[in-house]
Write a protein that holds these residues in place. Structure first.
Motif, PDB file in Angstrom:
ATOM      1  N   ALA A   9       0.714  -1.210   0.190  1.00  0.00           N
ATOM      2  CA  ALA A   9      -0.103   0.215   0.034  1.00  0.00           C
ATOM      3  C   ALA A   9       0.922   1.362   0.029  1.00  0.00           C
ATOM      4  N   GLY A  10       2.147   1.076   0.449  1.00  0.00           N
ATOM      5  CA  GLY A  10       3.044   2.445   0.441  1.00  0.00           C
ATOM      6  C   GLY A  10       2.361   3.322   1.759  1.00  0.00           C
ATOM      7  N   GLY A  11       2.800   4.644   1.742  1.00  0.00           N
ATOM      8  CA  GLY A  11       2.274   5.469   2.756  1.00  0.00           C
ATOM      9  C   GLY A  11       0.837   5.685   2.981  1.00  0.00           C
ATOM     10  N   ALA A  12       0.080   5.709   1.642  1.00  0.00           N
ATOM     11  CA  ALA A  12      -1.407   5.897   1.561  1.00  0.00           C
ATOM     12  C   ALA A  12      -1.776   7.217   2.290  1.00  0.00           C
ATOM     13  N   THR A  13      -1.181   8.024   2.539  1.00  0.00           N
ATOM     14  CA  THR A  13      -1.416   9.286   3.061  1.00  0.00           C
ATOM     15  C   THR A  13      -2.478  10.015   2.686  1.00  0.00           C
ATOM     16  N   ALA A  14      -3.030   9.901   1.269  1.00  0.00           N
ATOM     17  CA  ALA A  14      -4.011  10.398   0.658  1.00  0.00           C
ATOM     18  C   ALA A  14      -5.326  10.221   1.394  1.00  0.00           C
ATOM     19  N   LEU A  15      -5.235   9.065   1.923  1.00  0.00           N
ATOM     20  CA  LEU A  15      -6.607   8.454   2.803  1.00  0.00           C
ATOM     21  C   LEU A  15      -6.722   8.688   4.118  1.00  0.00           C
ATOM     22  N   VAL A  16      -5.609   9.469   4.684  1.00  0.00           N
ATOM     23  CA  VAL A  16      -5.528   9.846   6.198  1.00  0.00           C
ATOM     24  C   VAL A  16      -6.051  11.206   6.513  1.00  0.00           C
ATOM     25  N   ARG A  52      -3.290  26.400   5.336  1.00  0.00           N
ATOM     26  CA  ARG A  52      -2.000  25.996   4.723  1.00  0.00           C
ATOM     27  C   ARG A  52      -1.956  24.488   4.530  1.00  0.00           C
ATOM     28  N   TYR A  53      -0.951  24.225   3.753  1.00  0.00           N
ATOM     29  CA  TYR A  53      -0.624  22.856   3.563  1.00  0.00           C
ATOM     30  C   TYR A  53       0.477  22.437   4.063  1.00  0.00           C
ATOM     31  N   ASP A  54       0.495  21.309   5.072  1.00  0.00           N
ATOM     32  CA  ASP A  54       1.698  20.899   5.625  1.00  0.00           C
ATOM     33  C   ASP A  54       2.326  19.619   5.271  1.00  0.00           C
ATOM     34  N   GLU A  55       3.167  19.986   4.481  1.00  0.00           N
ATOM     35  CA  GLU A  55       3.763  18.901   3.608  1.00  0.00           C
ATOM     36  C   GLU A  55       4.711  17.889   4.752  1.00  0.00           C
ATOM     37  N   ASP A  56       5.352  18.536   5.694  1.00  0.00           N
ATOM     38  CA  ASP A  56       6.189  17.915   6.661  1.00  0.00           C
ATOM     39  C   ASP A  56       5.429  16.890   7.430  1.00  0.00           C
ATOM     40  N   ARG A  57       4.116  17.502   7.671  1.00  0.00           N
ATOM     41  CA  ARG A  57       3.232  16.350   8.582  1.00  0.00           C
ATOM     42  C   ARG A  57       2.789  15.116   7.645  1.00  0.00           C
ATOM     43  N   GLU A  58       2.509  15.453   6.387  1.00  0.00           N
ATOM     44  CA  GLU A  58       2.240  14.309   5.306  1.00  0.00           C
ATOM     45  C   GLU A  58       3.367  13.412   5.371  1.00  0.00           C
ATOM     46  N   ASP A  59       4.608  13.957   5.131  1.00  0.00           N
ATOM     47  CA  ASP A  59       5.793  13.087   5.107  1.00  0.00           C
ATOM     48  C   ASP A  59       6.073  12.281   6.275  1.00  0.00           C
ATOM     49  N   GLU A  60       5.668  12.901   7.450  1.00  0.00           N
ATOM     50  CA  GLU A  60       5.550  12.267   8.924  1.00  0.00           C
ATOM     51  C   GLU A  60       4.697  10.915   8.976  1.00  0.00           C
ATOM     52  N   ASP A  61       3.452  11.322   8.503  1.00  0.00           N
ATOM     53  CA  ASP A  61       2.649  10.228   8.372  1.00  0.00           C
ATOM     54  C   ASP A  61       2.740   9.026   7.470  1.00  0.00           C
ATOM     55  N   GLY A  62       3.543   9.427   6.392  1.00  0.00           N
ATOM     56  CA  GLY A  62       3.857   8.446   5.446  1.00  0.00           C
ATOM     57  C   GLY A  62       4.783   7.687   6.037  1.00  0.00           C
ATOM     58  N   THR A  71       5.326   7.002   9.316  1.00  0.00           N
ATOM     59  CA  THR A  71       4.610   6.065  10.377  1.00  0.00           C
ATOM     60  C   THR A  71       3.797   5.084   9.488  1.00  0.00           C
ATOM     61  N   ILE A  72       3.233   5.257   8.526  1.00  0.00           N
ATOM     62  CA  ILE A  72       2.448   4.109   8.146  1.00  0.00           C
ATOM     63  C   ILE A  72       3.388   3.083   7.246  1.00  0.00           C
ATOM     64  N   ASP A  73       4.238   3.475   6.731  1.00  0.00           N
ATOM     65  CA  ASP A  73       5.444   2.517   6.035  1.00  0.00           C
ATOM     66  C   ASP A  73       5.862   1.552   7.375  1.00  0.00           C
ATOM     67  N   THR A  74       6.159   2.237   8.413  1.00  0.00           N
ATOM     68  CA  THR A  74       6.901   1.594   9.359  1.00  0.00           C
ATOM     69  C   THR A  74       5.776   0.448   9.958  1.00  0.00           C
ATOM     70  N   PHE A  75       4.521   0.965  10.202  1.00  0.00           N
ATOM     71  CA  PHE A  75       3.569   0.003  10.783  1.00  0.00           C
ATOM     72  C   PHE A  75       3.386  -1.341   9.689  1.00  0.00           C
ATOM     73  N   ILE A  76       3.565  -1.072   8.384  1.00  0.00           N
ATOM     74  CA  ILE A  76       3.487  -2.185   7.419  1.00  0.00           C
ATOM     75  C   ILE A  76       4.495  -3.107   7.590  1.00  0.00           C
ATOM     76  N   ALA A  77       5.695  -2.334   7.529  1.00  0.00           N
ATOM     77  CA  ALA A  77       7.040  -3.228   7.930  1.00  0.00           C
ATOM     78  C   ALA A  77       6.832  -4.007   9.149  1.00  0.00           C
ATOM     79  N   VAL A  78       6.473  -3.383  10.192  1.00  0.00           N
ATOM     80  CA  VAL A  78       6.333  -4.223  11.640  1.00  0.00           C
ATOM     81  C   VAL A  78       5.260  -5.405  11.369  1.00  0.00           C
ATOM     82  N   GLY A  79       4.086  -4.909  10.550  1.00  0.00           N
ATOM     83  CA  GLY A  79       3.280  -6.095  10.498  1.00  0.00           C
ATOM     84  C   GLY A  79       3.514  -7.323   9.635  1.00  0.00           C
TER      85      GLY A  79
END
Length: 237
Positions: free
Chosen positions: A157-164, A172-182, A184-192
């Protein structure tokens, strides 16, 4: 379409591709109003009569649920509101609501309801496969889909941030927060997807430990001990 002659298009047996969501240029997920992409070309009436067109009916922020389903079907999603009321296309449009989309995950590999994402309500569930459908229609496979507060993911699935979240904070658009979420999701998938404690630790290692050189750790063997709840209890060398 904004003129008094808009009805002149009503009998033309073609419509612009730009009237529909371009899944290649604008994948399913939350959209920033200034970042819309449109496809070039035209679509014949006979094609749309065969395949149909769709319109998502949603009052909240759950429209991406239906978008994921329609993208997987390669369906025509109407994205133009200025069409004359007498146009033939409107007679082909089929409404769909996010509530109609049924999600059938495969085996659940991992779940976490406590991650600090931009949308704090989102829970992540990792499954070995995901199938979605609506009543009376065949199932289609997807890599990720959000249903309510649960974001279902597969290993690819990748970061899937567009669904978060739409990542709009203080207008304003917070690109840093989107990268952080990405991340986090990548790590969650790797752990799982990890099959052993060592794999879980590897997935959780920060960048500096995983890729950067640390001379004081040269040749070291470090033991991590975790308690019954999975919290780090001791680090010994």
């Amino acid at each position: 379409m904004d003129s008094s002659n808009a009805d002149l298009l009503n009998d033309v047996p073609f419509v612009p591709q730009a009237w529909f969501r371009s899944w290649a240029l604008d994948p399913s997920g939350f959209r920033r109003y200034w970042d819309r992409h449109v496809a070039e070309g035209i679509v014949a009436r006979e094609v749309l009569e065969e395949t149909g067109a769709w319109l998502i009916e949603s009052d909240g922020n759950d429209a991406p649920t239906a978008e994921v389903y329609l993208e997987a079907r390669k369906a025509f999603l109407l994205d133009e509101s200025g069409i004359d009321g007498g146009h033939w296309l409107l007679g082909l449009v089929r409404p769909i609501t996010p509530e109609e989309v049924q999600v059938r995950p495969g085996a659940i590999l991992h779940h976490d309801a406590s991650l600090c994402l931009a949308d704090y309500e989102v829970e992540l569930t990792l499954a070995d496969c995901l199938n979605v459908s609506i009543e009376g229609e065949p199932e289609v496979a997807v890599g990720a889909i959000r249903k309510g507060v649960t974001l279902f993911l597969t290993a690819d699935a990748g970061g899937a941030t567009a669904l978060v979240s739409d990542y709009i904070f203080d207008d304003r658009y917070d690109e840093d927060r989107e990268d952080e979420d990405g991340r986090t999701i990548d790590t969650f998938i790797a752990v799982g997807c990890s099959q052993s404690p060592a794999g879980v630790v590897q997935a959780l290692l920060p960048f500096t430990l995983r890729y950067a050189t640390q001379p004081r750790l040269a040749g070291a063997v470090v033991h991590l001990t975790f308690d019954a709840e999975g919290k780090l209890a001791a680090v010994t060398a």
